[in-house]
Write a protein that holds these residues in place. Sequence first.
Motif, PDB file in Angstrom:
ATOM      1  N   MET A  44       0.820  -1.283  -0.030  1.00 17.84           N
ATOM      2  CA  MET A  44      -0.056   0.186  -0.011  1.00 17.84           C
ATOM      3  C   MET A  44       0.796   1.169   0.023  1.00 17.84           C
ATOM      4  O   MET A  44       0.671   2.180  -0.773  1.00 17.84           O
ATOM      5  CB  MET A  44      -0.824   0.056   1.037  1.00 17.84           C
ATOM      6  CG  MET A  44      -1.870   1.332   1.238  1.00 17.84           C
ATOM      7  SD  MET A  44      -2.896   1.139   2.821  1.00 17.84           S
ATOM      8  CE  MET A  44      -1.456   1.586   3.864  1.00 17.84           C
ATOM      9  N   TRP A  45       1.814   1.136   0.771  1.00 17.37           N
ATOM     10  CA  TRP A  45       2.823   2.280   1.031  1.00 17.37           C
ATOM     11  C   TRP A  45       3.615   2.708  -0.362  1.00 17.37           C
ATOM     12  O   TRP A  45       3.719   3.696  -1.050  1.00 17.37           O
ATOM     13  CB  TRP A  45       3.893   2.157   1.993  1.00 17.37           C
ATOM     14  CG  TRP A  45       4.635   3.360   2.281  1.00 17.37           C
ATOM     15  CD1 TRP A  45       5.855   3.631   2.126  1.00 17.37           C
ATOM     16  CD2 TRP A  45       4.249   4.678   2.624  1.00 17.37           C
ATOM     17  NE1 TRP A  45       6.694   4.710   2.661  1.00 17.37           N
ATOM     18  CE2 TRP A  45       5.444   5.640   2.589  1.00 17.37           C
ATOM     19  CE3 TRP A  45       3.253   5.440   2.717  1.00 17.37           C
ATOM     20  CZ2 TRP A  45       5.735   6.898   2.902  1.00 17.37           C
ATOM     21  CZ3 TRP A  45       2.969   6.976   3.046  1.00 17.37           C
ATOM     22  CH2 TRP A  45       4.324   7.488   2.989  1.00 17.37           C
ATOM     23  N   VAL A  46       4.132   1.664  -0.933  1.00 17.28           N
ATOM     24  CA  VAL A  46       4.762   1.579  -2.546  1.00 17.28           C
ATOM     25  C   VAL A  46       3.892   2.002  -3.294  1.00 17.28           C
ATOM     26  O   VAL A  46       4.324   2.875  -4.237  1.00 17.28           O
ATOM     27  CB  VAL A  46       5.471   0.121  -2.746  1.00 17.28           C
ATOM     28  CG1 VAL A  46       5.617   0.166  -4.036  1.00 17.28           C
ATOM     29  CG2 VAL A  46       6.122  -0.229  -1.818  1.00 17.28           C
ATOM     30  N   LYS A  47       2.499   1.601  -3.368  1.00 17.89           N
ATOM     31  CA  LYS A  47       1.480   2.175  -4.445  1.00 17.89           C
ATOM     32  C   LYS A  47       1.337   3.771  -4.084  1.00 17.89           C
ATOM     33  O   LYS A  47       1.334   4.568  -5.153  1.00 17.89           O
ATOM     34  CB  LYS A  47       0.276   1.469  -4.317  1.00 17.89           C
ATOM     35  CG  LYS A  47       0.277   0.308  -4.836  1.00 17.89           C
ATOM     36  CD  LYS A  47      -1.013  -0.809  -4.787  1.00 17.89           C
ATOM     37  CE  LYS A  47      -1.036  -2.105  -5.130  1.00 17.89           C
ATOM     38  NZ  LYS A  47      -2.378  -2.609  -5.310  1.00 17.89           N
ATOM     39  N   ILE A  48       1.158   4.194  -2.812  1.00 13.44           N
ATOM     40  CA  ILE A  48       1.289   5.644  -2.805  1.00 13.44           C
ATOM     41  C   ILE A  48       2.348   6.447  -3.225  1.00 13.44           C
ATOM     42  O   ILE A  48       2.233   7.423  -3.795  1.00 13.44           O
ATOM     43  CB  ILE A  48       0.875   5.958  -1.116  1.00 13.44           C
ATOM     44  CG1 ILE A  48      -0.456   5.210  -0.559  1.00 13.44           C
ATOM     45  CG2 ILE A  48       1.092   7.418  -0.710  1.00 13.44           C
ATOM     46  CD1 ILE A  48      -0.590   5.329   0.777  1.00 13.44           C
ATOM     47  N   LEU A  49       3.567   5.861  -2.834  1.00 15.03           N
ATOM     48  CA  LEU A  49       4.694   6.628  -3.135  1.00 15.03           C
ATOM     49  C   LEU A  49       4.878   6.706  -4.753  1.00 15.03           C
ATOM     50  O   LEU A  49       5.289   7.766  -5.463  1.00 15.03           O
ATOM     51  CB  LEU A  49       5.814   6.097  -2.814  1.00 15.03           C
ATOM     52  CG  LEU A  49       6.048   5.876  -1.207  1.00 15.03           C
ATOM     53  CD1 LEU A  49       7.286   5.563  -0.870  1.00 15.03           C
ATOM     54  CD2 LEU A  49       6.095   7.473  -0.692  1.00 15.03           C
ATOM     55  N   ASN A  50       4.500   5.568  -5.553  1.00 10.41           N
ATOM     56  CA  ASN A  50       4.351   5.477  -6.786  1.00 10.41           C
ATOM     57  C   ASN A  50       3.473   6.325  -7.454  1.00 10.41           C
ATOM     58  O   ASN A  50       3.689   7.215  -8.489  1.00 10.41           O
ATOM     59  CB  ASN A  50       4.312   4.242  -7.730  1.00 10.41           C
ATOM     60  CG  ASN A  50       5.040   3.201  -7.113  1.00 10.41           C
ATOM     61  OD1 ASN A  50       6.409   3.383  -7.118  1.00 10.41           O
ATOM     62  ND2 ASN A  50       4.837   1.901  -7.041  1.00 10.41           N
TER      63      ASN A  50
END
Length: 223
Positions: A44-50
Amino acid sequence: MTNLFSSFDPSSSSNLSLNWLSMLLGMMFIPMIYWFSPSRLTMMWVKILNYIHQEFKILLNLNKMKGTTLMFVSLFSFILFSNFLSLYPYIFPSTSHMTLTLALSLPLWISFMIYGWVNNTIHMFAHLVPQGTPAVLMPFMVCIETISNVIRPGTLAIRLSANMIAGHLLLTLLGSTGQSVGYLFLVMILIIQFLLMILESAVAIIQSYVFSILSTLYSSEVN
């Protein structure tokens, strides 16, 4: 607390001002397993940063300034962690202070101005007079654009700190009245406090995004 604003005093708990160490508490809240094995929280955090990276990538000219989005994504993450940490009880709200917010915005703005005036001097002069401005209004437009450019780091810092401190003060005011009201009003205050906490969580996300996206816009103007 001696007064309403004592929770925002950097030296309220000790004379050494150790409250600023609350900015590092975010690293303690992240378990070590987070860095070793992927999980739903990690994805979830990786998707937000992407998503944030793609937003910044549209605004920036990455052919000249590769890796610039990493700086703004890190800025977004730091402000987001600090905003959420300030919602916990007895944790010093670092982003509610102009000391921190101005320390974030002023160096960014100064570096943008130095880079722009040294490398793109004609482009920076062209920004002072918008296209299509009558010749009579050009001196006034230069003054207005100069003032609006100079106050940019102040507006960034004040926007973040004012939005964070306003919600904290409202929560403090409502919480301090709970001891002297009846049962019915106490239930109403608890419901309002719960709704305000949801609002403050949204404000924490929005203000970190606004701060980083405006910094990106300011940097894109000097290219």
